[in-house]
Each structure stands twice: as structure tokens, then as C-alpha cells.
Scaffold this motif. Structure first.
Motif, mmCIF file in Angstrom:
data_model
loop_
_atom_site.group_PDB
_atom_site.id
_atom_site.type_symbol
_atom_site.label_atom_id
_atom_site.label_comp_id
_atom_site.label_asym_id
_atom_site.label_seq_id
_atom_site.Cartn_x
_atom_site.Cartn_y
_atom_site.Cartn_z
ATOM 1 N N LEU A 90 -10.269 14.563 -5.185
ATOM 2 C CA LEU A 90 -10.570 13.949 -3.807
ATOM 3 C C LEU A 90 -10.004 12.315 -3.752
ATOM 4 C CD1 LEU A 90 -14.152 14.936 -3.161
ATOM 5 C CD2 LEU A 90 -12.118 15.725 -2.151
ATOM 6 N N THR A 91 -9.937 11.473 -2.888
ATOM 7 C CA THR A 91 -9.581 10.186 -2.808
ATOM 8 C C THR A 91 -11.160 9.551 -3.092
ATOM 9 O OG1 THR A 91 -9.960 9.877 -0.525
ATOM 10 C CG2 THR A 91 -7.684 10.423 -0.938
ATOM 11 N N GLY A 92 -11.303 8.422 -3.320
ATOM 12 C CA GLY A 92 -12.344 7.701 -3.860
ATOM 13 C C GLY A 92 -13.209 7.624 -2.341
ATOM 14 N N LEU A 93 -12.614 7.532 -1.400
ATOM 15 C CA LEU A 93 -13.441 7.687 0.014
ATOM 16 C C LEU A 93 -14.054 8.738 0.424
ATOM 17 C CD1 LEU A 93 -14.353 5.940 2.657
ATOM 18 C CD2 LEU A 93 -12.255 6.334 3.628
ATOM 19 N N GLN A 94 -12.994 9.771 0.232
ATOM 20 C CA GLN A 94 -13.865 11.191 0.316
ATOM 21 C C GLN A 94 -14.812 11.668 -0.721
ATOM 22 O OE1 GLN A 94 -10.185 13.498 -0.496
ATOM 23 N NE2 GLN A 94 -9.660 13.678 1.793
ATOM 24 N N TYR A 95 -14.813 11.076 -1.786
ATOM 25 C CA TYR A 95 -15.924 11.294 -2.708
ATOM 26 C C TYR A 95 -17.145 10.590 -1.998
ATOM 27 C CZ TYR A 95 -18.820 10.996 -6.849
ATOM 28 O OH TYR A 95 -20.047 11.238 -7.613
ATOM 29 N N LEU A 96 -16.925 9.269 -1.694
ATOM 30 C CA LEU A 96 -18.156 8.623 -1.123
ATOM 31 C C LEU A 96 -18.703 9.249 0.098
ATOM 32 C CD1 LEU A 96 -16.847 4.788 -2.025
ATOM 33 C CD2 LEU A 96 -18.698 6.345 -3.244
ATOM 34 N N GLU A 97 -17.819 9.796 0.774
ATOM 35 C CA GLU A 97 -18.260 10.240 2.152
ATOM 36 C C GLU A 97 -19.030 11.748 1.821
ATOM 37 O OE1 GLU A 97 -18.237 9.337 4.980
ATOM 38 O OE2 GLU A 97 -16.554 7.990 5.289
ATOM 39 N N PHE A 98 -18.623 12.373 0.728
ATOM 40 C CA PHE A 98 -19.304 13.377 0.330
ATOM 41 C C PHE A 98 -20.692 13.213 -0.018
ATOM 42 C CE2 PHE A 98 -20.432 15.957 -3.695
ATOM 43 C CZ PHE A 98 -20.718 17.167 -2.879
ATOM 44 N N ASP A 125 -9.073 -1.329 -2.040
ATOM 45 C CA ASP A 125 -7.711 -1.085 -1.761
ATOM 46 C C ASP A 125 -7.487 0.197 -2.449
ATOM 47 O OD1 ASP A 125 -7.474 -3.518 -0.391
ATOM 48 O OD2 ASP A 125 -6.797 -4.602 -2.043
ATOM 49 N N VAL A 126 -8.173 0.837 -2.971
ATOM 50 C CA VAL A 126 -7.492 2.099 -3.783
ATOM 51 C C VAL A 126 -8.602 3.378 -3.244
ATOM 52 C CG1 VAL A 126 -6.601 0.837 -5.784
ATOM 53 C CG2 VAL A 126 -9.230 1.765 -5.755
ATOM 54 N N LEU A 127 -9.327 3.109 -2.301
ATOM 55 C CA LEU A 127 -10.079 4.067 -1.907
ATOM 56 C C LEU A 127 -9.296 5.190 -1.506
ATOM 57 C CD1 LEU A 127 -13.342 2.597 -0.505
ATOM 58 C CD2 LEU A 127 -13.102 3.537 -2.661
ATOM 59 N N GLN A 128 -8.391 5.089 -0.860
ATOM 60 C CA GLN A 128 -7.522 6.174 -0.315
ATOM 61 C C GLN A 128 -6.730 6.873 -1.204
ATOM 62 O OE1 GLN A 128 -7.968 7.185 2.699
ATOM 63 N NE2 GLN A 128 -8.950 5.451 3.798
ATOM 64 N N ASN A 129 -6.809 6.407 -2.559
ATOM 65 C CA ASN A 129 -5.965 7.027 -3.662
ATOM 66 C C ASN A 129 -6.722 7.975 -4.132
ATOM 67 O OD1 ASN A 129 -4.203 4.822 -2.984
ATOM 68 N ND2 ASN A 129 -4.451 3.751 -4.563
ATOM 69 N N PRO A 130 -6.135 9.105 -4.777
ATOM 70 C CA PRO A 130 -6.829 10.120 -5.494
ATOM 71 C C PRO A 130 -7.774 9.628 -6.717
ATOM 72 C CG PRO A 130 -4.427 10.494 -5.688
ATOM 73 C CD PRO A 130 -4.676 9.305 -4.808
ATOM 74 N N ILE A 131 -8.748 10.246 -7.091
ATOM 75 C CA ILE A 131 -9.506 9.645 -8.191
ATOM 76 C C ILE A 131 -8.776 9.994 -9.394
ATOM 77 C CG2 ILE A 131 -11.685 9.991 -9.426
ATOM 78 C CD1 ILE A 131 -12.969 10.719 -6.726
ATOM 79 N N SER A 132 -7.881 11.018 -9.604
ATOM 80 C CA SER A 132 -7.138 10.900 -10.715
ATOM 81 C C SER A 132 -6.333 9.917 -11.221
ATOM 82 C CB SER A 132 -6.225 12.378 -10.343
ATOM 83 O OG SER A 132 -5.290 12.128 -9.442
ATOM 84 N N SER A 133 -5.950 9.135 -10.032
ATOM 85 C CA SER A 133 -5.170 8.104 -10.466
ATOM 86 C C SER A 133 -5.935 6.656 -11.031
ATOM 87 C CB SER A 133 -4.429 7.521 -9.230
ATOM 88 O OG SER A 133 -5.160 7.105 -8.127
ATOM 89 N N TYR A 134 -7.292 6.840 -10.868
ATOM 90 C CA TYR A 134 -8.146 5.858 -11.311
ATOM 91 C C TYR A 134 -8.371 5.572 -12.647
ATOM 92 C CZ TYR A 134 -9.871 5.503 -6.618
ATOM 93 O OH TYR A 134 -10.547 5.316 -5.246
ATOM 94 N N SER A 135 -8.368 4.342 -13.400
ATOM 95 C CA SER A 135 -8.819 4.023 -14.634
ATOM 96 C C SER A 135 -10.186 4.488 -15.069
ATOM 97 C CB SER A 135 -8.735 2.667 -14.989
ATOM 98 O OG SER A 135 -9.692 2.102 -14.300
ATOM 99 N N HIS A 136 -10.825 4.484 -16.170
ATOM 100 C CA HIS A 136 -12.316 4.844 -16.556
ATOM 101 C C HIS A 136 -13.118 3.736 -15.633
ATOM 102 C CE1 HIS A 136 -15.867 5.993 -18.624
ATOM 103 N NE2 HIS A 136 -15.718 4.629 -18.893
ATOM 104 N N GLY A 137 -12.802 2.483 -15.599
ATOM 105 C CA GLY A 137 -13.658 1.403 -15.248
ATOM 106 C C GLY A 137 -13.434 1.752 -13.684
ATOM 107 N N MET A 138 -12.601 2.015 -13.064
ATOM 108 C CA MET A 138 -12.386 2.129 -11.524
ATOM 109 C C MET A 138 -13.406 3.437 -11.207
ATOM 110 S SD MET A 138 -8.401 1.516 -11.062
ATOM 111 C CE MET A 138 -8.336 2.383 -9.444
#
Length: 237
Positions: A90-98, A125-138
């Protein structure tokens, strides 16, 4: 708010990860939970959250049992593990919407809360990006936001500051303070004893599954530091 009464848990039927643990966390408490690795912190937090079963005792949130009324209890709490395990497709936004859908947050409120916290934690600015691209901190910031947007009455956090940059850590501490002023209870484990000493009004120390000290932080440390108290307890046979 949270009553833990004589809770015990063993994974192998012999050694107790939690041994007759009794604690009370009241509304507005910012309660620190400390102990060495393997002391039973994560086991207790997962038991409170209803993720694992415990062998004996009782856990009540607002007088409701996590065993008898798990869904009603889970509506009131937020649990953040020490290692975010989220849907990376999921993207960050999709996860939060879920999460917002799960807790039935209306569209206007969820947009307001998501925008506010994503901006504050600098991941808007990265909420539209897939969570797989996030760092641990993100990822840590994302799960923190997911917990905050439904305004829980009780927050349970396992090492919440691990992976956060100094600015995000500061922001989270300020959010904690404000939430507690408004009656939320926060119970979190950490190895950063200075954070507990400076931030928490109450603290409990667990050793080999047993609570060995608990109470007002100022009463526990007296004229010492929490680090000194912890090391004294850790060295006792």
C-alpha cells in the motif's frame, strides 16, 4: 483507565514471561515501563492489546475485559509495536485510509488529522509512495500517525522513539503531553531512561517478569537518577 491484575504468562509452561503483574494506569498518566531485554515488557503490552492470550489474571480497560469484550476494548486503544509490520504494497495514504475505515472516522476528520500529523512528522510528500520504499523511521512515523488519527483513550507503545530523528522524537513527546492533558492514558516501554525520567509522571520497572518498583517517577528516583535506580535493581540477585 487500565487495570492489570495479577497477570501471568508463560510460553513454555515453566518460565513465566510475566509473573503476577499488577499495575494501574489512570487517565492522564504518562507511564514509563522499563526493564532489561527479555524482562516481559513486550509480553505485557501484547497481552493488554489482545494480541496474545495470558494464562491468569485480568486486564480491564475502562472496566471492560480484554478477554470478554475484545472488540470494545480495541476500539479504545492504539498499539504500536517495536517493529512496524504494515502492508508494504500500500501507499502511506492508503494505509492511513484503511485504519480510518477500521475505526470509522468520517472523511473530513480523517483528512484533517492525516494532513496535520503527516505535515508535523514531515512525511506528507511521500504519502503517495509505496510503504516498501519507506525507511524504518518513516514507517515508524506512519504507524504513529495511524494510532493518533482515531484519538485513542489508551495508547500502548513498545519502544516508540526507536528510529525517530530528534525532531520527530521531540514532536511525539509534545503530542504525548497534550494528549495526557486531555485525559488519554499512555503506557510505553523504552530503554531510554532519560526520556522516562524527564517525561513520565509514573514509572514501573520489571525484572524477570515481576514488577520490582512502581509509582510516581519522582518518588522512585528521589535524589538519584532513574539510570542509577535501574542499575541497582538489575545488579540485585
Amino acid at each position: 483507565m487500565l487495570q492489570i491484575k495479577n497477570v501471568s504468562k508463560s510460553y513454555d509452561g515453566v518460565k513465566k514471561a510475566c509473573d503476577s503483574v499488577t499495575l494501574t494506569i489512570e487517565k492522564g498518566d504518562l507511564f514509563g515501563f522499563v526493564g532489561h531485554n527479555g524482562a516481559g515488557k513486550t509480553t505485557l503490552l501484547k497481552s493488554i492489546a489482545g494480541i496474545i492470550n495470558f494464562d491468569s489474571g485480568e486486564i480491564l480497560v475502562n472496566q471492560l475485559s480484554i478477554q470478554k469484550d475484545p472488540l470494545e476494548v480495541k476500539k479504545m486503544i492504539a498499539y504500536i509495536p517495536d517493529n512496524p509490520d504494515i502492508y508494504e504494497s500500500l501507499t502511506g495514504l492508503q494505509y492511513l485510509e484503511f485504519i480510518a475505515d477500521v475505526f470509522k472516522i468520517d472523511l473530513d476528520a480523517r483528512k484533517r488529522e492525516i494532513d496535520q500529523y503527516a505535515t508535523l512528522f514531515e512525511i506528507i510528500d511521500v504519502l503517495q509512495n509505496p510503504i516498501s520504499s519507506y525507511s524504518h523511521g518513516m514507517k515508524q512515523k506512519l504507524v504513529i500517525i495511524s494510532a493518533l488519527i482515531h484519538k485513542p483513550k489508551l495508547m500502548l507503545l513498545d519502544e516508540p522513539f526507536v528510529g525517530l530523528d530528534p525532531k520527530a522524537s521531540f514532536q511525539l513527546k509534545e503530542i504525548f503531553k497534550e494528549m495526557c492533558k486531555n485525559g488519554t492514558a499512555i503506557f510505553f516501554s523504552t530503554h531510554v531512561l532519560e526520556v522516562v525520567e524527564k517525561l513520565c509522571n509514573k514509572v514501573a520497572i520489571i525484572k524477570q517478569g515481576k514488577i520490582v518498583a512502581q509509582g510516581l517517577t519522582q518518588d522512585i528516583i528521589l535524589n538519584k537518577s532513574l539510570e542509577n535506580i535501574f542499575m541497582e535493581i538489575a545488579s540485585e540477585a
